[in-house]
Design a protein around this motif. Structure first.
Motif, PDB file in Angstrom:
ATOM      1  N   TYR A   1       0.830  -1.206   0.000  1.00 37.20           N
ATOM      2  CA  TYR A   1       0.000   0.000   0.000  1.00 37.20           C
ATOM      3  C   TYR A   1       0.866   1.258   0.000  1.00 37.20           C
ATOM      4  O   TYR A   1       2.012   1.241   0.450  1.00 37.20           O
ATOM      5  CB  TYR A   1      -0.882   0.046   1.251  1.00 37.20           C
ATOM      6  CG  TYR A   1      -1.889  -1.078   1.335  1.00 37.20           C
ATOM      7  CD1 TYR A   1      -3.154  -0.935   0.787  1.00 37.20           C
ATOM      8  CD2 TYR A   1      -1.568  -2.273   1.985  1.00 37.20           C
ATOM      9  CE1 TYR A   1      -4.089  -1.961   0.874  1.00 37.20           C
ATOM     10  CE2 TYR A   1      -2.491  -3.301   2.069  1.00 37.20           C
ATOM     11  CZ  TYR A   1      -3.752  -3.145   1.513  1.00 37.20           C
ATOM     12  OH  TYR A   1      -4.663  -4.157   1.592  1.00 37.20           O
ATOM     13  N   LEU A   2       0.245   2.324  -0.468  1.00 38.30           N
ATOM     14  CA  LEU A   2       0.811   3.661  -0.283  1.00 38.30           C
ATOM     15  C   LEU A   2      -0.061   4.375   0.735  1.00 38.30           C
ATOM     16  O   LEU A   2      -1.291   4.352   0.628  1.00 38.30           O
ATOM     17  CB  LEU A   2       0.796   4.458  -1.578  1.00 38.30           C
ATOM     18  CG  LEU A   2       1.750   4.040  -2.687  1.00 38.30           C
ATOM     19  CD1 LEU A   2       1.555   4.927  -3.900  1.00 38.30           C
ATOM     20  CD2 LEU A   2       3.186   4.117  -2.210  1.00 38.30           C
ATOM     21  N   LEU A   3       0.555   5.009   1.721  1.00 44.04           N
ATOM     22  CA  LEU A   3      -0.198   5.744   2.730  1.00 44.04           C
ATOM     23  C   LEU A   3       0.010   7.238   2.502  1.00 44.04           C
ATOM     24  O   LEU A   3       1.141   7.731   2.519  1.00 44.04           O
ATOM     25  CB  LEU A   3       0.268   5.353   4.134  1.00 44.04           C
ATOM     26  CG  LEU A   3      -0.450   6.054   5.284  1.00 44.04           C
ATOM     27  CD1 LEU A   3      -1.941   5.745   5.270  1.00 44.04           C
ATOM     28  CD2 LEU A   3       0.164   5.664   6.620  1.00 44.04           C
ATOM     29  N   LEU A   4      -1.069   7.942   2.266  1.00 42.63           N
ATOM     30  CA  LEU A   4      -1.005   9.384   2.028  1.00 42.63           C
ATOM     31  C   LEU A   4      -1.746  10.100   3.144  1.00 42.63           C
ATOM     32  O   LEU A   4      -2.845   9.695   3.522  1.00 42.63           O
ATOM     33  CB  LEU A   4      -1.643   9.742   0.685  1.00 42.63           C
ATOM     34  CG  LEU A   4      -1.153   8.972  -0.532  1.00 42.63           C
ATOM     35  CD1 LEU A   4      -1.990   9.314  -1.754  1.00 42.63           C
ATOM     36  CD2 LEU A   4       0.311   9.298  -0.795  1.00 42.63           C
ATOM     37  N   ALA A   5      -1.148  11.161   3.667  1.00 40.15           N
ATOM     38  CA  ALA A   5      -1.796  11.946   4.717  1.00 40.15           C
ATOM     39  C   ALA A   5      -1.872  13.396   4.284  1.00 40.15           C
ATOM     40  O   ALA A   5      -0.952  13.907   3.648  1.00 40.15           O
ATOM     41  CB  ALA A   5      -1.004  11.832   6.017  1.00 40.15           C
ATOM     42  N   GLN A   6      -2.970  14.047   4.630  1.00 38.29           N
ATOM     43  CA  GLN A   6      -3.086  15.455   4.280  1.00 38.29           C
ATOM     44  C   GLN A   6      -4.041  16.157   5.219  1.00 38.29           C
ATOM     45  O   GLN A   6      -4.943  15.547   5.798  1.00 38.29           O
ATOM     46  CB  GLN A   6      -3.559  15.633   2.836  1.00 38.29           C
ATOM     47  CG  GLN A   6      -4.935  15.071   2.545  1.00 38.29           C
ATOM     48  CD  GLN A   6      -5.316  15.235   1.082  1.00 38.29           C
ATOM     49  OE1 GLN A   6      -4.523  14.956   0.204  1.00 38.29           O
ATOM     50  NE2 GLN A   6      -6.526  15.699   0.846  1.00 38.29           N
ATOM     51  N   LYS A   7      -3.812  17.447   5.345  1.00 40.29           N
ATOM     52  CA  LYS A   7      -4.710  18.286   6.116  1.00 40.29           C
ATOM     53  C   LYS A   7      -4.495  19.728   5.689  1.00 40.29           C
ATOM     54  O   LYS A   7      -3.356  20.126   5.389  1.00 40.29           O
ATOM     55  CB  LYS A   7      -4.450  18.139   7.618  1.00 40.29           C
ATOM     56  CG  LYS A   7      -5.474  18.937   8.429  1.00 40.29           C
ATOM     57  CD  LYS A   7      -5.267  18.876   9.913  1.00 40.29           C
ATOM     58  CE  LYS A   7      -6.327  19.762  10.575  1.00 40.29           C
ATOM     59  NZ  LYS A   7      -6.216  19.786  12.031  1.00 40.29           N
ATOM     60  N   ASP A   8      -5.577  20.504   5.674  1.00 35.82           N
ATOM     61  CA  ASP A   8      -5.453  21.918   5.333  1.00 35.82           C
ATOM     62  C   ASP A   8      -4.458  22.577   6.279  1.00 35.82           C
ATOM     63  O   ASP A   8      -4.471  22.325   7.485  1.00 35.82           O
ATOM     64  CB  ASP A   8      -6.809  22.618   5.453  1.00 35.82           C
ATOM     65  CG  ASP A   8      -7.740  22.257   4.312  1.00 35.82           C
ATOM     66  OD1 ASP A   8      -7.249  21.676   3.329  1.00 35.82           O
ATOM     67  OD2 ASP A   8      -8.942  22.547   4.412  1.00 35.82           O
ATOM     68  N   GLY A   9      -3.621  23.439   5.724  1.00 37.61           N
ATOM     69  CA  GLY A   9      -2.632  24.111   6.548  1.00 37.61           C
ATOM     70  C   GLY A   9      -1.320  23.363   6.632  1.00 37.61           C
ATOM     71  O   GLY A   9      -0.361  23.843   7.234  1.00 37.61           O
ATOM     72  N   PHE A  10      -1.273  22.182   6.019  1.00 38.97           N
ATOM     73  CA  PHE A  10      -0.037  21.399   5.983  1.00 38.97           C
ATOM     74  C   PHE A  10       0.336  21.133   4.527  1.00 38.97           C
ATOM     75  O   PHE A  10      -0.541  21.039   3.662  1.00 38.97           O
ATOM     76  CB  PHE A  10      -0.211  20.066   6.718  1.00 38.97           C
ATOM     77  CG  PHE A  10      -0.322  20.214   8.205  1.00 38.97           C
ATOM     78  CD1 PHE A  10       0.787  20.047   9.017  1.00 38.97           C
ATOM     79  CD2 PHE A  10      -1.533  20.563   8.788  1.00 38.97           C
ATOM     80  CE1 PHE A  10       0.684  20.197  10.395  1.00 38.97           C
ATOM     81  CE2 PHE A  10      -1.645  20.716  10.168  1.00 38.97           C
ATOM     82  CZ  PHE A  10      -0.531  20.531  10.971  1.00 38.97           C
ATOM     83  N   ALA A  11       1.610  20.997   4.285  1.00 44.20           N
ATOM     84  CA  ALA A  11       2.077  20.760   2.918  1.00 44.20           C
ATOM     85  C   ALA A  11       1.584  19.412   2.430  1.00 44.20           C
ATOM     86  O   ALA A  11       1.618  18.425   3.175  1.00 44.20           O
ATOM     87  CB  ALA A  11       3.606  20.821   2.875  1.00 44.20           C
ATOM     88  N   ARG A  12       1.127  19.384   1.201  1.00 47.39           N
ATOM     89  CA  ARG A  12       0.733  18.109   0.599  1.00 47.39           C
ATOM     90  C   ARG A  12       1.992  17.363   0.191  1.00 47.39           C
ATOM     91  O   ARG A  12       2.951  17.951  -0.285  1.00 47.39           O
ATOM     92  CB  ARG A  12      -0.121  18.349  -0.645  1.00 47.39           C
ATOM     93  CG  ARG A  12      -1.509  18.845  -0.336  1.00 47.39           C
ATOM     94  CD  ARG A  12      -2.246  19.094  -1.625  1.00 47.39           C
ATOM     95  NE  ARG A  12      -2.465  17.860  -2.356  1.00 47.39           N
ATOM     96  CZ  ARG A  12      -3.562  17.126  -2.255  1.00 47.39           C
ATOM     97  NH1 ARG A  12      -4.525  17.513  -1.451  1.00 47.39           N
ATOM     98  NH2 ARG A  12      -3.724  16.027  -2.951  1.00 47.39           N
ATOM     99  N   ASN A  13       1.947  16.082   0.399  1.00 43.58           N
ATOM    100  CA  ASN A  13       3.076  15.269  -0.015  1.00 43.58           C
ATOM    101  C   ASN A  13       2.905  14.938  -1.490  1.00 43.58           C
ATOM    102  O   ASN A  13       2.064  14.114  -1.847  1.00 43.58           O
ATOM    103  CB  ASN A  13       3.135  13.994   0.825  1.00 43.58           C
ATOM    104  CG  ASN A  13       4.395  13.228   0.553  1.00 43.58           C
ATOM    105  OD1 ASN A  13       5.215  13.655  -0.262  1.00 43.58           O
ATOM    106  ND2 ASN A  13       4.568  12.108   1.208  1.00 43.58           N
ATOM    107  N   THR A  14       3.662  15.572  -2.342  1.00 41.39           N
ATOM    108  CA  THR A  14       3.486  15.389  -3.772  1.00 41.39           C
ATOM    109  C   THR A  14       4.452  14.362  -4.352  1.00 41.39           C
ATOM    110  O   THR A  14       4.408  14.090  -5.529  1.00 41.39           O
ATOM    111  CB  THR A  14       3.696  16.714  -4.508  1.00 41.39           C
ATOM    112  OG1 THR A  14       4.985  17.223  -4.178  1.00 41.39           O
ATOM    113  CG2 THR A  14       2.638  17.726  -4.109  1.00 41.39           C
TER     114      THR A  14
END
Lengths: 46, 548
Positions: free
Chosen positions: B80-93
Motif C-alpha cells: 500500500y501507499l499511505l497518504l496523509a493530508q490536512k489543510d494548513g499542511f504541505a501536501r506530499n506530492t
C-alpha cells in the motif's frame, strides 16, 4: 528547486561522483539524503 | 459418541481452514507535525496496488482522532501507499515509501509526519503613512527557467481597508514580498503620465528585485511585521507599433504582451490600436522587458481584424533612464522560422532509426513525437518535429528565441500512461523517447558544433540542424544505501552532469522513474536523452521522499 544550479552544488557534498565514457557500464553507491536535509538546504538558498 | 466425533472433525476442519485462509491485517499509527505535536482530523488514504492494468486500486480512508492517531482494520495483505493530508499542511506530492502488510500482520506505531504551512503578515502604507488599500501583495520565490533566474509568484493577497495583508499556506523556505500599487497600470492610457509614480515595491524598501530582502519562513511559522512603504520612483514608457514584415511593414492589429525579465509578476497586455497598430506601456521602472505579439481571437476565415492568426513576433527592450520610443514589433508568419534538418545514426543507416526512436510504446505512430524544440524561457510549449521516412524533419517555431532540443515529449508519456491504464492526474514525469542505450552524440547547426549548447534562433534560422545518435550510451547502476549502509528502496535517484549541460533543460539533471510501490534499490541508468560527451563526470544522489 532542482533547476537551481546553486542547489545542485550544495547537494554535491552528499552525492557520489562517476565518470562515464562512451559505452561504459559503471556502478556507484549512493547515500541516502534525508528529506529534512534537502529542506534545510533549500531554505539556505536565496 | 458419533456426534462428538463429528463435532471434533468439524472443529478440526475449521481449524485447518482458518490456518490456510488469508487473515486480514491491521495498521495503527499517528500523524505528527514536524513542528511538534499530534495532527488531529488529518485525512489518511491507503492505496492498494491495482491487480490489473487499468483497474482502480483499492482505497481505504480514515481520519485521525484528537491525539493524531488512526487505525485501519480488516486490510487484505498486500502493498500500500499511505497518504496523509490536512489543510494548513504541505501536501506530499512525491511518492511515499510503500507499506507491505502480510497476512494477519498488525503493524503498530507507524509515524507519519506533516509539515505545517507558514504565514506572512504585514501592513502597506504610502509615502504619507496612509494605508494603501485594495492593492496586490505577492509572495515570491526565485525560480529558474532555462538557467535564467527570475522571481515568480507562489502566493498572494489583497490589502484590506487598513492596508493589512495576510498570506497563508506557505511552505517553509526563503521568500520575497512585493506590493503592486493600484496606480501601477501597465496598460495603454490617455491620461497624462508623470515622471514619478508609485511603483512596485519589494520588502523591505526596494524598487528592484535585486534589492529585495529575503524572508526565512520556518515550518508553521508566522512572519509578522512585514511592513512595506510603497515608494515613488521614476517611471518610463515603451512605445511602438506592430508591423507585418511579410506585407511591407503595414501596421496590424494584435494583442501585445509585456513581461519583466527579472520579475515574472510584472506583466500586462493590451490590444494595439486598430488604426495604426501602435501601443504604449507606461509606469515601467528601469529593467529589461519582453514584448510579444499574441494573436487576437480568430474571426471568420481565420482572420482577426485582418490579421492572420499565425503571425508571431517578439522583441526585448531595456529601459535605462528614459522612455523607449519607436519600437517596431515585427510580425512574421510562423512558417518563416521553420527549422529543417535530419537525424542519423552513427555507424548505421536510417533503417535503424525506427528501432532507436521507438518511444515508450514501440509504436511507429509515435515516431513524430520523439523530439521537439522547447523555448528556454517557457514562452511556448514543446514544438514537435515532424520526421519523414528518410530521417529529415521540419519543426515550425512559434517565436524567434533560444531553444533546447527535447527528447522527453510529454505526449509520448501521456500516450504510454493511457495504454497502461494509469489513472489520470497526479504528477507527470517526462520519459525518454529514445530506447535505452541510445544518446544524442552530436548536434550541429549551419555547420557549427552546438552539442551541449542551446539553439539560438533569435534572428531566424539560416541553416540545417543535424542530429547524430549513437547506440553506445553509458550506463550507471546506482545502489542506494542509508546511513547504516543498508539497501534502501522507494527513493528518487538524481543524476546530473557535474558541469551543467547548457543544451538541456535543468542542466541535464534526470530523476529515476522508480516504482513507488517498491522500487529497486539498484537502478540501471542509460543517460540516453542527455547530450553527452566523452569523459564527462556525473553526480548521483539518492533522495528520500518522505520525512523520517
Amino acid at each position: 528547486m532542482f533547476e537551481n544550479p546553486d542547489f545542485l552544488r550544495l547537494l554535491e557534498r552528499d552525492a557520489s561522483s562517476v565518470k562515464l565514457g562512451e559505452g561504459a557500464n559503471e556502478t556507484v553507491e549512493v547515500n541516502l539524503i534525508s528529506k529534512e536535509k534537502i529542506t534545510a538546504l533549500m531554505a539556505t538558498l536565496p | 459418541m458419533r456426534l462428538f466425533v463429528l463435532a471434533l472433525l468439524l472443529a478440526s476442519l475449521a481449524s485447518a481452514q482458518s490456518t490456510d485462509a488469508p487473515k486480514n491485517a491491521r495498521l495503527e499509527g499517528q500523524v505528527l507535525s514536524t513542528a511538534g505535536g499530534p495532527v488531529k482530523n488529518a485525512t489518511l488514504q491507503l492505496l492498494g496496488r491495482a491487480v490489473q492494468p487499468g483497474q482502480s486500486p483499492a482505497t481505504y480512508s480514515q481520519s485521525t482522532n484528537n491525539d493524531g492517531k488512526f487505525i485501519f482494520e480488516s486490510l487484505p495483505a498486500g502493498t500500500y501507499l499511505l497518504l496523509a493530508q490536512k489543510d494548513g499542511f504541505a501536501r506530499n506530492t512525491t511518492p511515499p515509501a510503500p507499506l507491505t502488510l502480510s497476512s494477519g500482520q498488525e503493524l503498530k506505531d507507524l509515524i507519519v509526519k506533516l509539515t505545517p504551512m507558514g504565514v506572512i503578515t504585514g501592513h502597506v502604507t504610502d509615502q504619507d503613512g496612509d494605508p494603501v488599500t485594495s492593492s496586490q501583495v505577492r509572495v515570491l520565490r526565485f525560480t529558474y527557467t532555462g538557467g535564467h533566474k527570475q522571481l515568480s509568484k507562489v502566493g498572494g493577497g489583497i490589502t484590506d481597508d487598513q492596508g493589512n495583508f495576510r498570506v497563508f499556506n506557505l511552505a517553509p523556505g526563503l521568500y520575497y514580498v512585493n506590493v503592486i500599487p493600484r496606480t501601477t497600470v501597465v496598460a495603454l492610457g490617455t491620461e497624462p503620465v508623470g515622471q514619478e509614480s508609485y511603483v512596485t515595491t519589494y520588502y523591505s524598501n526596494s524598487v528592484n528585485p535585486s534589492g529585495a530582502t529575503a524572508l526565512n519562513l520556518s515550518a508553521g511559522g508566522e512572519l509578522r511585521g512585514i511592513d512595506i512603504r510603497v515608494r515613488k520612483g521614476r517611471v518610463y514608457s515603451i512605445r511602438g507599433k506592430t508591423a507585418d514584415i511579410a506585407n511591407g511593414g503595414v501596421a496590424v492589429t494584435a494583442r501585445v504582451g509585456l513581461s519583466s525579465k527579472e520579475d515574472s509578476t510584472i506583466n500586462g497586455s493590451q490590444p494595439a490600436r486598430p488604426a495604426d497598430g501602435t501601443f504604449e506601456f507606461r509606469n515601467l521602472i528601469p529593467g529589461t522587458y519582453v514584448l510579444q505579439v499574441r494573436p487576437l481571437p480568430q474571426g471568420a476565415g481565420g482572420q482577426a481584424n485582418g490579421t492572420p492568426s499565425d503571425l508571431i513576433g517578439r522583441v526585448e527592450v531595456t529601459i535605462k533612464d528614459s522612455d523607449v520610443d519607436g519600437i517596431v514589433l515585427p510580425l512574421m508568419p510562423a512558417s518563416a522560422f521553420d527549422i529543417t534538418g535530419s537525424i542519423s545514426v552513427e555507424g548505421g543507416d536510417f533503417k535503424e532509426l525506427a528501432g532507436l526512436l521507438r518511444g515508450p510504446l514501440n509504436d511507429p505512430a509515435l515516431l513524430s513525437m520523439v523530439f521537439g524544440l522547447r523555448d528556454v524561457e517557457g514562452l511556448s510549449g514543446l514544438l514537435n518535429a515532424k520526421i519523414t521516412d528518410d530521417g529529415s524533419f521540419r519543426t515550425p517555431l512559434v517565436l524567434s528565441s533560444t531553444y533546447f532540443l527535447d527528447f522527453t515529449p510529454l505526449q509520448a508519456f501521456f500516450a504510454a500512461m493511457a495504454l497502461a491504464g494509469a489513472p489520470q492526474g497526479g504528477s507527470v514525469t517526462p520519459v525518454p523517447a529514445l530506447s535505452q542505450g541510445v544518446y544524442v552524440k552530436s548536434v550541429r547547426f549551419a555547420g557549427q558544433d552546438v552539442t551541449n549548447m542551446s539553439l539560438d534562433f533569435s534572428f531566424g534560422a539560416n541553416g540545417a540542424l543535424q542530429i547524430v545518435l549513437s547506440a553506445k550510451a553509458a550506463a550507471v547502476t546506482t545502489n542506494a544505501r542509508d546511513g547504516q549502509g543498508h539497501a534502501h528502496s522507494a527513493t528518487r535517484i538524481a543524476l546530473w552532469p557535474k558541469s551543467p549541460n547548457q543544451g538541456s533543460p535543468m542542466g541535464g539533471l534526470r530523476f529515476s522513474l522508480a516504482d513507488p510501490m517498491g522500487g529497486p534499490t539498484s537502478m540501471v541508468w542509460h543517460p540516453a536523452t542527455i547530450i553527452w560527451s566523452h569523459g564527462k563526470r556525473w553526480m548521483a544522489a539518492c533522495l528520500r521522499t518522505r520525512t523520517s
